[in-house]
Design a protein around this motif. Sequence first.
Motif, PDB file in Angstrom:
ATOM      1  N   ASN A  37       2.033   4.895 -10.700  1.00 21.79           N
ATOM      2  CA  ASN A  37       3.272   5.375 -11.313  1.00 21.79           C
ATOM      3  C   ASN A  37       4.507   4.953 -10.531  1.00 21.79           C
ATOM      4  N   ALA A  38       4.331   4.616  -9.266  1.00 18.02           N
ATOM      5  CA  ALA A  38       5.472   4.279  -8.409  1.00 18.02           C
ATOM      6  C   ALA A  38       5.657   2.785  -8.190  1.00 18.02           C
ATOM      7  N   SER A  39       4.707   1.981  -8.639  1.00 17.62           N
ATOM      8  CA  SER A  39       4.766   0.555  -8.316  1.00 17.62           C
ATOM      9  C   SER A  39       4.195  -0.290  -9.441  1.00 17.62           C
ATOM     10  N   ARG A  40       4.727  -1.468  -9.568  1.00 17.10           N
ATOM     11  CA  ARG A  40       4.175  -2.428 -10.534  1.00 17.10           C
ATOM     12  C   ARG A  40       3.077  -3.272  -9.900  1.00 17.10           C
ATOM     13  N   PRO A  71       4.766  -1.121   0.871  1.00 18.69           N
ATOM     14  CA  PRO A  71       5.638   0.029   1.118  1.00 18.69           C
ATOM     15  C   PRO A  71       5.704   1.041  -0.033  1.00 18.69           C
ATOM     16  N   SER A  72       5.801   0.564  -1.256  1.00 19.40           N
ATOM     17  CA  SER A  72       5.881   1.507  -2.378  1.00 19.40           C
ATOM     18  C   SER A  72       4.566   2.262  -2.551  1.00 19.40           C
ATOM     19  N   HIS A  73       3.466   1.602  -2.274  1.00 18.90           N
ATOM     20  CA  HIS A  73       2.166   2.276  -2.350  1.00 18.90           C
ATOM     21  C   HIS A  73       2.060   3.362  -1.286  1.00 18.90           C
TER      22      HIS A  73
END
Length: 98
Positions: free
Chosen positions: A20-23, A42-44
């Motif tokens: 939900n936070a990263s493509r 980083p987003s993970h």
Amino acid sequence: MKVRERIFDPLATALSAVENASRTPVVRDDVRRMLETGAGDPSHLRALFSDVDLHTLCRLAALFSIDDLTLARSYVRARREVAAANSELDEFAAQFDV
């Protein structure tokens, strides 16, 4: 007829939070590696350590045979390097003085 209790799946919860936070795609081994090392996309890392509650992370760590100290160190690294933030994990890590 008995209503079946839904089985809580910590891996599915973690994967969903990260997706939900990263493509950027994430798989089981990525989650294991992040929990073991505090390193990764980083987003993970921010999604895993900021959006997933402590209980779920502890169950997930147990699933991967990751001890509490390693989990605490991984969170501290992710907090330091990518600004992951979770007050429950802050208290948890403080127990280990990391």
